[in-house]
Design a protein around this motif. Structure first.
Motif, PDB file in Angstrom:
ATOM      1  N   GLY A 369       0.802  -1.212   0.000  1.00  0.00           N
ATOM      2  CA  GLY A 369       0.000   0.000   0.000  1.00  0.00           C
ATOM      3  C   GLY A 369       0.833   1.259   0.000  1.00  0.00           C
ATOM      4  N   GLN A 370       1.902   1.264   0.776  1.00  0.00           N
ATOM      5  CA  GLN A 370       2.765   2.444   0.822  1.00  0.00           C
ATOM      6  C   GLN A 370       3.405   2.711  -0.534  1.00  0.00           C
ATOM      7  OE1 GLN A 370       5.460   3.251   4.099  1.00  0.00           O
ATOM      8  NE2 GLN A 370       4.559   1.577   5.261  1.00  0.00           N
ATOM      9  N   LYS A 371       3.898   1.668  -1.163  1.00  0.00           N
ATOM     10  CA  LYS A 371       4.575   1.865  -2.448  1.00  0.00           C
ATOM     11  C   LYS A 371       3.592   2.332  -3.516  1.00  0.00           C
ATOM     12  CE  LYS A 371       8.261  -1.452  -1.542  1.00  0.00           C
ATOM     13  NZ  LYS A 371       8.839  -2.779  -1.857  1.00  0.00           N
ATOM     14  N   LEU A 372       2.376   1.793  -3.476  1.00  0.00           N
ATOM     15  CA  LEU A 372       1.370   2.235  -4.439  1.00  0.00           C
ATOM     16  C   LEU A 372       1.011   3.697  -4.205  1.00  0.00           C
ATOM     17  CD1 LEU A 372      -0.740   1.799  -6.668  1.00  0.00           C
ATOM     18  CD2 LEU A 372      -2.292   0.934  -4.880  1.00  0.00           C
ATOM     19  N   ALA A 373       0.713   4.061  -2.959  1.00  0.00           N
ATOM     20  CA  ALA A 373       0.241   5.409  -2.664  1.00  0.00           C
ATOM     21  C   ALA A 373       1.330   6.459  -2.807  1.00  0.00           C
ATOM     22  CB  ALA A 373      -0.351   5.449  -1.252  1.00  0.00           C
ATOM     23  N   GLU A 378       4.044  -0.166  -9.788  1.00  0.00           N
ATOM     24  CA  GLU A 378       5.321  -0.756 -10.181  1.00  0.00           C
ATOM     25  C   GLU A 378       5.215  -1.263 -11.626  1.00  0.00           C
ATOM     26  OE1 GLU A 378       8.653  -4.026  -8.646  1.00  0.00           O
ATOM     27  OE2 GLU A 378       6.677  -3.931  -7.677  1.00  0.00           O
ATOM     28  N   GLY A 379       6.248  -0.986 -12.405  1.00  0.00           N
ATOM     29  CA  GLY A 379       6.259  -1.400 -13.805  1.00  0.00           C
ATOM     30  C   GLY A 379       5.675  -0.372 -14.734  1.00  0.00           C
ATOM     31  N   THR A 380       4.827   0.507 -14.187  1.00  0.00           N
ATOM     32  CA  THR A 380       4.240   1.585 -14.979  1.00  0.00           C
ATOM     33  C   THR A 380       4.822   2.938 -14.584  1.00  0.00           C
ATOM     34  OG1 THR A 380       2.154   0.373 -15.200  1.00  0.00           O
ATOM     35  CG2 THR A 380       2.094   2.748 -15.623  1.00  0.00           C
ATOM     36  N   ASP A 381       4.768   3.236 -13.301  1.00  0.00           N
ATOM     37  CA  ASP A 381       5.266   4.516 -12.800  1.00  0.00           C
ATOM     38  C   ASP A 381       6.711   4.432 -12.305  1.00  0.00           C
ATOM     39  OD1 ASP A 381       2.796   5.814 -13.203  1.00  0.00           O
ATOM     40  OD2 ASP A 381       2.025   4.974 -11.343  1.00  0.00           O
ATOM     41  N   TRP A 382       7.139   3.240 -11.912  1.00  0.00           N
ATOM     42  CA  TRP A 382       8.493   3.088 -11.388  1.00  0.00           C
ATOM     43  C   TRP A 382       8.952   1.643 -11.496  1.00  0.00           C
ATOM     44  CZ3 TRP A 382       9.295  -0.234  -7.229  1.00  0.00           C
ATOM     45  CH2 TRP A 382       8.150  -0.646  -6.535  1.00  0.00           C
ATOM     46  N   PRO A 391      13.268   3.312  -5.815  1.00  0.00           N
ATOM     47  CA  PRO A 391      12.506   3.353  -7.059  1.00  0.00           C
ATOM     48  C   PRO A 391      13.128   4.296  -8.086  1.00  0.00           C
ATOM     49  CG  PRO A 391      11.453   4.746  -5.436  1.00  0.00           C
ATOM     50  CD  PRO A 391      12.605   4.073  -4.730  1.00  0.00           C
ATOM     51  N   VAL A 392      13.093   3.896  -9.329  1.00  0.00           N
ATOM     52  CA  VAL A 392      13.484   4.751 -10.449  1.00  0.00           C
ATOM     53  C   VAL A 392      12.206   5.046 -11.235  1.00  0.00           C
ATOM     54  CG1 VAL A 392      14.852   4.977 -12.543  1.00  0.00           C
ATOM     55  CG2 VAL A 392      15.776   3.730 -10.565  1.00  0.00           C
ATOM     56  N   PHE A 393      11.823   6.314 -11.288  1.00  0.00           N
ATOM     57  CA  PHE A 393      10.516   6.684 -11.832  1.00  0.00           C
ATOM     58  C   PHE A 393      10.550   6.825 -13.349  1.00  0.00           C
ATOM     59  CE2 PHE A 393      10.243   7.820  -7.406  1.00  0.00           C
ATOM     60  CZ  PHE A 393       8.951   7.428  -7.074  1.00  0.00           C
ATOM     61  N   THR A 394       9.422   6.522 -13.955  1.00  0.00           N
ATOM     62  CA  THR A 394       9.271   6.672 -15.397  1.00  0.00           C
ATOM     63  C   THR A 394       8.714   8.049 -15.749  1.00  0.00           C
ATOM     64  OG1 THR A 394       7.030   5.734 -15.345  1.00  0.00           O
ATOM     65  CG2 THR A 394       8.870   4.202 -15.672  1.00  0.00           C
ATOM     66  N   PHE A 395       8.412   8.860 -14.729  1.00  0.00           N
ATOM     67  CA  PHE A 395       7.931  10.221 -14.936  1.00  0.00           C
ATOM     68  C   PHE A 395       8.691  11.135 -13.994  1.00  0.00           C
ATOM     69  CE2 PHE A 395       5.468   8.550 -11.456  1.00  0.00           C
ATOM     70  CZ  PHE A 395       5.245   9.620 -10.603  1.00  0.00           C
ATOM     71  N   ASN A 396       8.544  12.427 -14.168  1.00  0.00           N
ATOM     72  CA  ASN A 396       9.212  13.387 -13.310  1.00  0.00           C
ATOM     73  C   ASN A 396       8.485  13.445 -11.965  1.00  0.00           C
ATOM     74  OD1 ASN A 396      10.439  15.509 -12.009  1.00  0.00           O
ATOM     75  ND2 ASN A 396      10.217  16.970 -13.680  1.00  0.00           N
TER      76      ASN A 396
END
Length: 522
Positions: A369-373, A378-382, A391-396
């Motif tokens: 829950g923490q990672k989602l919120a 995962e896999g889409t945003d980071w 985490p390495v983000f796919t967006f700014n």
């Protein structure tokens, strides 16, 4: 559901309350209390049905950006839990106290300033009671319970932005501390020859140059939040802007420290030299202050260690660029963290579905829950870094517009741990990470000091609240004084008023409490 005993309100207060609570409203299509609809997730373990449970949430922070339950992250939380929120954001700090006085609370309340007031069985459910009844598999670290335990021995929330010493140690390479900082226009710094800022005097000289070279600009704009408007100066003068602090083994209220007075006198000097504008101090909205920076009206802006990256994202289309000043520009620098959490979610006695509520909090406090919120999908945003540590983000991630669209980060603050939150800001090569690394190396953790807090209904709490309001209401007389002498007199007058309010009594109590708390850390 049993209602809290109501106090008598004046006619005016009652009218205000009625209009206030209309926004909270009762949600349509909810199941009866004790039934949890739409949950089909292993973490919540309930039976699926057509419609999700809707819970009313009151947010005791007028700046809260998530005004409604929308965006891919809230929708994903609903998908995984079968629960959605009907959000009402406070218009000012007076709303929740009025709601508490009347007992007309919604299902859930999130607050950072009314923790003590909400932590009692008249207002809220003890979490352990609900855990024992509905979620016996919901396990909580004992250290986390300890820092949230109220005077009656029960805990009514788990405040976010807290991590145990072990959590910090296990993640010390990437979970960096944050704090107050100042962002300046790097494009203009280049025009001025990139002057080095190593001392408080260097900073003042920089503002003087800006005033001369760019006369139409405000040299320094202040954030409206006290932590960020004064935090950078407080750190470099070794001061705390409010509350009780530990100095030489003794607890003392910050008004009684010479460091705080020195900080105020310095900021007054900046005002008298025309680097700070009086109208800035009257701003009520952080956005109003930030616009001075994003519209090119201000050269420097007081914020936090992620400020420059966020400002760069906000002004990328107009060509302004930002950089952080060095965190430490004084030998008097002190940065202490009294970590025991910040803001908490309370499940009120008016709650129509406490089972759904505690299951929601179980999910939000879980690792999933923490990672989602906080981070997104995962896999889409980071994705995880190569070593699987951050985490390495796919967006700014620092772009507030994108985060607002996704509904991430701020929503996650309802339950995220400090370590999970700080891992999100680790990004090699960014100014945020550089500044966080700098301040982390200068940070001292003193969780025992953070536990020296009065009970919600105690005389000491009344004194503490009165002192906080005193500083808030009177500090402008110091900051906007016409001379250093007048500023000093204005500060001394605040101290005298504080003494009349019982500041010495608060310190006496604090030192007794501190002696008790210290035993827990031996």
């Amino acid at each position: 559901m049993k209602k809290i005993r109501k106090s008598i309100l004046t006619g005016a207060a009652a009218l205000l309350l009625t209009s206030m609570l209309g926004a909270c409203g009762n949600s349509n299509g909810n199941n009866a209390a004790g039934e949890t609809a739409g949950q089909n997730n292993a973490n919540t373990g309930t039976t699926a049905s057509t419609e999700p449970v809707t819970l009313d949430l009151f947010v005791d922070q007028s700046w809260w950006p998530l005004k409604n339950w929308s965006g891919e992250i809230p929708e994903e939380i609903t998908k995984r839990t079968g629960i959605k929120l009907n959000i009402t954001v406070a218009t000012d700090e007076k709303q929740l106290p009025i709601m508490l006085a009347s007992g007309d609370l919604p299902d859930l309340v999130v607050t950072s300033t009314q923790i003590k007031q909400m932590s009692n069985e008249d207002a809220s459910y003890p979490w352990q009671e609900l855990i024992d009844k509905y979620t016996p598999d919901f396990k909580i670290d004992q250290d986390r319970i300890a820092v949230n335990t109220a005077s009656d021995g029960k805990f009514y929330t788990l405040k976010n932005n807290f991590s145990t010493a072990k959590d910090w140690e296990d993640n010390k390479e990437y979970a960096l501390s944050d704090g107050a900082a100042i962002s300046v226009r790097s494009d203009l710094m280049k025009e001025m020859g990139n002057p080095q800022i190593k001392t408080v005097a260097d900073f003042e000289n920089l503002l003087a140059t800006v005033k001369t070279k760019y006369p139409d600009m405000i040299p320094l704009a202040l954030n409206t939040t006290a932590t960020w408007s004064k935090g950078y100066f407080a750190q470099n003068f070794g001061a705390a802007i409010s509350g009780l602090v530990e100095r030489d083994g003794k607890m003392v209220y910050t008004l009684n420290t010479p460091q705080l007075k020195n900080m105020y006198l310095y900021m007054n000097e900046l005002y008298r030299k025309g680097y700070i504008k009086a109208e800035n101090l009257a701003y009520k909205s952080e956005d109003q202050a930030k616009q001075l920076a994003t519209t090119g009206k201000a050269f420097a802006y007081t914020w936090d260690t992620s400020g420059s990256d966020r400002l760069n994202a906000a002004t990328k289309d107009v060509g302004y660029t930002w950089e952080q000043l060095p965190i430490k520009i004084s030998d008097d620098f002190v940065h202490e963290r009294y970590d025991n959490g910040w803001q908490g979610v309370f499940i009120t006695k008016n709650n129509k579905n406490p089972e759904a509520s505690i299951k929601l909090m179980q999910f939000l406090t879980s690792e999933e829950g923490q990672k989602l919120a906080l981070w997104g999908k995962e896999g889409t945003d980071w994705n995880y870094s190569k070593d699987g540590k951050y985490p390495v983000f796919t967006f700014n991630f620092t772009d507030e517009d994108i985060r607002a669209q996704k509904g991430s980060f701020y929503w996650g603050l309802l339950a995220g741990s400090a370590v999970t939150q700080q891992l999100a800001f680790y990004s090699p090569g960014t100014q945020t990470t550089k500044s966080n690394k700098e301040i982390s190396d200068l940070t001292t953790f003193k969780p025992e000091v953070g536990l020296v807090t009065p009970d919600g209904d105690s005389e000491e709490q009344v004194i503490s609240t009165n002192l906080e309001n005193l500083i808030k209401n009177e500090e402008a007389k110091v900051l906007l004084a016409d001379s250093a002498e007048d500023a000093s007199k204005a500060y001394d007058a605040i101290v005298q008023q504080g003494n009349k309010m019982g500041m010495a009594d608060l310190e006496t109590w604090a030192n007794k409490k501190y002696a008790e708390v210290q035993k827990l850390f031996k």
